[in-house]
Design a protein around this motif. Structure first.
Motif, short mmCIF file in Angstrom:
data_model
loop_
_atom_site.label_atom_id
_atom_site.label_comp_id
_atom_site.label_asym_id
_atom_site.label_seq_id
_atom_site.Cartn_x
_atom_site.Cartn_y
_atom_site.Cartn_z
N ILE A 130 0.84 -1.20 0.00
CA ILE A 130 0.00 0.00 0.00
C ILE A 130 0.88 1.25 0.00
O ILE A 130 0.64 2.19 -0.76
CB ILE A 130 -0.96 -0.01 1.21
CG1 ILE A 130 -1.98 -1.14 1.06
CG2 ILE A 130 -1.66 1.34 1.36
CD1 ILE A 130 -2.79 -1.41 2.32
N LEU A 131 1.89 1.26 0.85
CA LEU A 131 2.79 2.42 0.92
C LEU A 131 3.54 2.61 -0.40
O LEU A 131 3.75 3.75 -0.83
CB LEU A 131 3.78 2.26 2.07
CG LEU A 131 3.16 2.32 3.47
CD1 LEU A 131 4.21 2.01 4.53
CD2 LEU A 131 2.51 3.66 3.72
N LYS A 132 3.92 1.52 -1.02
CA LYS A 132 4.60 1.62 -2.31
C LYS A 132 3.70 2.25 -3.35
O LYS A 132 4.13 3.11 -4.12
CB LYS A 132 5.05 0.23 -2.77
CG LYS A 132 5.86 0.25 -4.04
CD LYS A 132 6.35 -1.16 -4.39
CE LYS A 132 7.16 -1.14 -5.66
NZ LYS A 132 7.64 -2.48 -6.02
N LYS A 133 2.43 1.85 -3.37
CA LYS A 133 1.48 2.43 -4.33
C LYS A 133 1.25 3.91 -4.05
O LYS A 133 1.10 4.71 -4.97
CB LYS A 133 0.15 1.68 -4.29
CG LYS A 133 0.19 0.34 -4.98
CD LYS A 133 -1.15 -0.35 -4.91
CE LYS A 133 -1.04 -1.74 -5.50
NZ LYS A 133 -2.27 -2.52 -5.34
N LEU A 134 1.21 4.26 -2.77
CA LEU A 134 0.93 5.65 -2.40
C LEU A 134 2.12 6.58 -2.64
O LEU A 134 1.94 7.73 -3.03
CB LEU A 134 0.50 5.74 -0.95
CG LEU A 134 -0.87 5.17 -0.60
CD1 LEU A 134 -1.09 5.20 0.90
CD2 LEU A 134 -1.96 5.95 -1.32
N PHE A 135 3.32 6.10 -2.37
CA PHE A 135 4.46 7.01 -2.37
C PHE A 135 5.49 6.74 -3.47
O PHE A 135 6.05 7.68 -4.01
CB PHE A 135 5.17 6.98 -1.01
CG PHE A 135 4.28 7.46 0.10
CD1 PHE A 135 3.95 8.80 0.20
CD2 PHE A 135 3.75 6.57 1.02
CE1 PHE A 135 3.11 9.24 1.22
CE2 PHE A 135 2.92 7.01 2.04
CZ PHE A 135 2.60 8.35 2.13
N PRO A 181 3.72 7.12 -7.50
CA PRO A 181 3.54 8.49 -7.99
C PRO A 181 4.86 9.20 -8.30
O PRO A 181 4.96 9.94 -9.26
CB PRO A 181 2.79 9.19 -6.86
CG PRO A 181 2.10 8.10 -6.12
CD PRO A 181 3.02 6.92 -6.24
N ARG A 182 5.87 8.95 -7.49
CA ARG A 182 7.18 9.58 -7.74
C ARG A 182 7.79 9.06 -9.03
O ARG A 182 8.40 9.81 -9.77
CB ARG A 182 8.14 9.30 -6.57
CG ARG A 182 7.87 10.14 -5.37
CD ARG A 182 8.96 9.96 -4.36
NE ARG A 182 8.65 10.67 -3.16
CZ ARG A 182 9.26 10.48 -2.01
NH1 ARG A 182 10.23 9.59 -1.92
NH2 ARG A 182 8.94 11.18 -0.95
#
Length: 185
Positions: free
Chosen positions: A151-156, A159-160
């Motif tokens: 989840i954190l990978k998808k969120l942060f 996008p980068r």
């Protein structure tokens, strides 16, 4: 049936087998993390619920600084077990767990470890084995798609990455003095 058709069917079937098996990776890792993360938490809680009894066992096994190590082992299993269960900082979390269970083999199961080749059944039947195996599996393969890490990978991270690709696509490459584009290295 021609050999080309047989080859095509074999290759196609094998590719489907690989795709099907690969689709089981994340559910498998989820099951490993939930089950063994919880078991590690329960084991750590047991260490901490009766410290004097665990200190005595650690002394019998020859563990140095038994009181300190009961707390280290218990807290490691509790905290890292819960982090593993939810899949947060999973690969990092498995490192102290791997060390913890290797120490368990070196101390509480020393005879089993020394006889790993002459009595492999005892080695894999030891309580530390499945804890160690689950930790190594998650360390190598990661937590899978059903985890806080994913989840954190998808969120942060995603996008980068998209932002960096958009910037790179919008920026013209510099030209050398002959009018040719230079690659950015």
């Amino acid at each position: 049936m021609k050999s080309q058709q047989l080859t095509y069917l074999s290759r196609s079937g094998y590719q489907r087998l690989i795709a099907g098996a690969s689709s089981l990776k994340s559910p498998f890792l989820l099951i490993v993390r939930i089950y063994w993360g919880w078991q590690m938490f329960v084991s750590g809680r047991a260490h901490l619920s009766d410290v004097p009894a665990m200190v005595q066992r650690f002394q019998e096994w020859g563990v140095p600084f038994p009181t300190f190590n009961v707390y280290v082992s218990g807290l490691t299993e509790c905290a890292c077990g819960l982090l593993l269960l939810v899949g947060f900082a999973s690969r990092l979390t498995t490192i102290p767990l791997i060390v913890n269970f290797c120490v368990a083999y070196l101390t509480a199961s020393r005879e089993v470890l020394l006889n790993v080749f002459s009595d492999p059944d005892a080695f894999v039947s030891d309580a530390a084995f499945l804890f160690l195996l689950a930790s190594v599996i998650v360390f190598i393969f990661g937590p899978g798609a059903f985890s806080v890490d994913a989840i954190l990978k998808k969120l942060f991270v995603a996008p980068r990455k998209k932002e960096a690709e958009a910037i790179a696509a919008a920026s013209p490459l510099p030209e050398d003095h002959h009018g040719k584009l230079q690659s950015l290295q």
